[in-house]
Design a protein around this motif. Sequence first.
Motif, mmCIF file in Angstrom:
data_model
loop_
_atom_site.group_PDB
_atom_site.id
_atom_site.type_symbol
_atom_site.label_atom_id
_atom_site.label_comp_id
_atom_site.label_asym_id
_atom_site.label_seq_id
_atom_site.Cartn_x
_atom_site.Cartn_y
_atom_site.Cartn_z
ATOM 1 N N GLN A 1 30.155 59.188 35.934
ATOM 2 C CA GLN A 1 30.324 59.631 37.320
ATOM 3 C C GLN A 1 30.189 61.152 37.392
ATOM 4 O OE1 GLN A 1 30.548 57.250 39.649
ATOM 5 N NE2 GLN A 1 30.546 55.748 38.003
ATOM 6 N N VAL A 2 29.461 61.641 38.366
ATOM 7 C CA VAL A 2 29.185 63.079 38.488
ATOM 8 C C VAL A 2 30.476 63.886 38.548
ATOM 9 C CG1 VAL A 2 28.188 64.832 40.005
ATOM 10 C CG2 VAL A 2 26.930 62.713 39.547
ATOM 11 N N ALA A 3 31.502 63.347 39.208
ATOM 12 C CA ALA A 3 32.766 64.072 39.360
ATOM 13 C C ALA A 3 33.417 64.380 38.016
ATOM 14 C CB ALA A 3 33.727 63.273 40.239
ATOM 15 N N ALA A 4 33.185 63.541 37.026
ATOM 16 C CA ALA A 4 33.777 63.775 35.700
ATOM 17 C C ALA A 4 33.238 65.057 35.084
ATOM 18 C CB ALA A 4 33.495 62.587 34.783
ATOM 19 N N TYR A 5 31.961 65.311 35.239
ATOM 20 C CA TYR A 5 31.327 66.494 34.663
ATOM 21 C C TYR A 5 31.740 67.747 35.439
ATOM 22 C CZ TYR A 5 28.655 62.816 32.458
ATOM 23 O OH TYR A 5 28.309 61.689 31.750
ATOM 24 N N ALA A 6 31.875 67.602 36.747
ATOM 25 C CA ALA A 6 32.344 68.730 37.560
ATOM 26 C C ALA A 6 33.759 69.118 37.161
ATOM 27 C CB ALA A 6 32.283 68.364 39.043
ATOM 28 N N HIS A 7 34.609 68.111 36.941
ATOM 29 C CA HIS A 7 35.985 68.383 36.529
ATOM 30 C C HIS A 7 36.004 69.086 35.177
ATOM 31 C CE1 HIS A 7 40.333 67.672 36.050
ATOM 32 N NE2 HIS A 7 40.015 67.553 34.769
ATOM 33 N N LEU A 8 35.236 68.585 34.235
ATOM 34 C CA LEU A 8 35.173 69.205 32.912
ATOM 35 C C LEU A 8 34.797 70.682 33.011
ATOM 36 C CD1 LEU A 8 34.940 68.933 29.722
ATOM 37 C CD2 LEU A 8 32.500 68.523 30.149
ATOM 38 N N CYS A 9 33.741 70.969 33.739
ATOM 39 C CA CYS A 9 33.251 72.349 33.825
ATOM 40 C C CYS A 9 34.211 73.257 34.579
ATOM 41 C CB CYS A 9 31.873 72.371 34.477
ATOM 42 S SG CYS A 9 30.581 71.608 33.461
ATOM 43 N N GLU A 10 34.798 72.749 35.666
ATOM 44 C CA GLU A 10 35.719 73.567 36.449
ATOM 45 C C GLU A 10 37.018 73.828 35.683
ATOM 46 O OE1 GLU A 10 36.167 71.353 40.036
ATOM 47 O OE2 GLU A 10 34.051 71.634 40.620
ATOM 48 N N ALA B 1 42.980 63.078 32.429
ATOM 49 C CA ALA B 1 42.617 64.363 33.042
ATOM 50 C C ALA B 1 41.534 64.177 34.103
ATOM 51 C CB ALA B 1 42.143 65.340 31.973
ATOM 52 N N LEU B 2 40.673 63.183 33.902
ATOM 53 C CA LEU B 2 39.572 62.930 34.840
ATOM 54 C C LEU B 2 40.014 62.134 36.061
ATOM 55 C CD1 LEU B 2 36.761 62.022 32.268
ATOM 56 C CD2 LEU B 2 36.990 64.158 33.555
ATOM 57 N N GLY B 3 41.295 61.785 36.130
ATOM 58 C CA GLY B 3 41.776 61.006 37.267
ATOM 59 C C GLY B 3 41.182 59.610 37.307
ATOM 60 N N TYR B 4 40.816 59.081 36.128
ATOM 61 C CA TYR B 4 40.260 57.728 35.986
ATOM 62 C C TYR B 4 38.898 57.590 36.653
ATOM 63 C CZ TYR B 4 45.113 57.587 34.818
ATOM 64 O OH TYR B 4 46.331 57.915 34.279
ATOM 65 N N VAL B 5 38.208 58.734 36.773
ATOM 66 C CA VAL B 5 36.809 58.750 37.207
ATOM 67 C C VAL B 5 35.999 59.117 35.965
ATOM 68 C CG1 VAL B 5 35.105 59.785 38.738
ATOM 69 C CG2 VAL B 5 37.459 59.465 39.525
ATOM 70 N N PRO B 6 35.431 58.133 35.272
ATOM 71 C CA PRO B 6 34.871 58.362 33.937
ATOM 72 C C PRO B 6 33.423 58.831 33.953
ATOM 73 C CG PRO B 6 34.697 56.052 34.479
ATOM 74 C CD PRO B 6 35.379 56.712 35.669
ATOM 75 N N LYS B 7 32.958 59.274 32.792
ATOM 76 C CA LYS B 7 31.517 59.381 32.585
ATOM 77 C C LYS B 7 30.918 57.992 32.839
ATOM 78 C CE LYS B 7 32.253 60.411 28.239
ATOM 79 N NZ LYS B 7 32.043 60.709 26.797
ATOM 80 N N MET C 1 25.971 57.435 24.335
ATOM 81 C CA MET C 1 25.529 56.653 25.489
ATOM 82 C C MET C 1 24.505 57.451 26.286
ATOM 83 S SD MET C 1 26.985 53.755 25.351
ATOM 84 C CE MET C 1 26.512 53.217 26.993
ATOM 85 N N ALA C 2 23.265 57.013 26.262
ATOM 86 C CA ALA C 2 22.200 57.765 26.920
ATOM 87 C C ALA C 2 22.481 57.982 28.406
ATOM 88 C CB ALA C 2 20.861 57.055 26.733
ATOM 89 N N ARG C 3 23.064 56.983 29.067
ATOM 90 C CA ARG C 3 23.315 57.113 30.505
ATOM 91 C C ARG C 3 24.328 58.217 30.802
ATOM 92 N NH1 ARG C 3 27.091 52.030 32.476
ATOM 93 N NH2 ARG C 3 28.894 52.488 31.179
ATOM 94 N N ASN C 4 25.210 58.517 29.851
ATOM 95 C CA ASN C 4 26.207 59.558 30.071
ATOM 96 C C ASN C 4 25.619 60.959 29.968
ATOM 97 O OD1 ASN C 4 28.106 57.576 30.402
ATOM 98 N ND2 ASN C 4 29.048 57.838 28.391
ATOM 99 N N LEU C 5 24.376 61.045 29.521
ATOM 100 C CA LEU C 5 23.707 62.337 29.439
ATOM 101 C C LEU C 5 22.904 62.659 30.698
ATOM 102 C CD1 LEU C 5 22.558 62.077 25.734
ATOM 103 C CD2 LEU C 5 24.283 63.647 26.630
ATOM 104 N N VAL C 6 22.702 61.674 31.564
ATOM 105 C CA VAL C 6 21.924 61.910 32.790
ATOM 106 C C VAL C 6 22.584 62.966 33.678
ATOM 107 C CG1 VAL C 6 21.008 60.873 34.889
ATOM 108 C CG2 VAL C 6 20.872 59.614 32.730
ATOM 109 N N PRO C 7 23.884 62.831 34.021
ATOM 110 C CA PRO C 7 24.509 63.861 34.853
ATOM 111 C C PRO C 7 24.621 65.197 34.136
ATOM 112 C CG PRO C 7 25.801 61.828 34.862
ATOM 113 C CD PRO C 7 24.818 61.709 33.747
ATOM 114 N N ALA C 8 24.781 65.167 32.816
ATOM 115 C CA ALA C 8 24.856 66.410 32.048
ATOM 116 C C ALA C 8 23.550 67.199 32.179
ATOM 117 C CB ALA C 8 25.155 66.108 30.588
ATOM 118 N N LYS C 9 22.441 66.512 32.018
ATOM 119 C CA LYS C 9 21.140 67.177 32.145
ATOM 120 C C LYS C 9 20.919 67.676 33.565
ATOM 121 C CE LYS C 9 17.174 68.526 30.585
ATOM 122 N NZ LYS C 9 17.125 69.637 29.593
#
Length: 221
Positions: A144-153, A136-142, A168-176
Amino acid sequence: MVAHIDTWIFDLDNTLYPAASSLFPQIDARMGSYIQRLLGIDAAQAYRIQKDFYHSHGMTLPGLMAEHGVDPHDFLGYVHDVDVDVVLPAPLLAEMINRLPGRKLVFTNADAPYAERVLSRLGLTDCFEATCDIHALGYVPKPQVAAYAHLCETHDIDPTRALFVEDMARNLVPAKAIGMTTVWIDNGSEQGPGVALDHIDYRVHDVGSFLATTLALLESA
């Protein structure tokens, strides 16, 4: 506080089941053997490539796609051909997730068929309205900022009213950065090179203890 939260988002691997289980090490090993077979190299070389892509791309797959033209369905089918029975059913966790007020989703760099097998084994299939997976993310994973935008949209999520639980702490950086409340499951998962922790709202050792505390607060309010 979490009284404003109306969307609860959970990572899958090493988050909804204990990192001490032998499930994810199976996947890690199969990634290594896939790369060995693909490139005709030894285990040590394959491990270096696997981890280099993991740290530079967020997961190994996008690096293999970009550098070696790997088919994602072939790769994911191979690496997820693992024994999920090593994970124990989690009826108490299911009960707590179901008590959370609002929507619940899974957000994973794995694929949906594998996620469905794990959720079924845990007894969590009916707890979540949707799984946002790597296809669903088009192979752009967490992360990556685009993954969170896709999830929310895609799922009409207001990030300022969402909470994200992740090992994974690094995966929470774009979320925050987009306003989500962040929960880091600090359970010994491989973290990679230095990630600051100032983006973490809650640091806990397992999802069950966090949910028990959270529900006690919400239900006593």
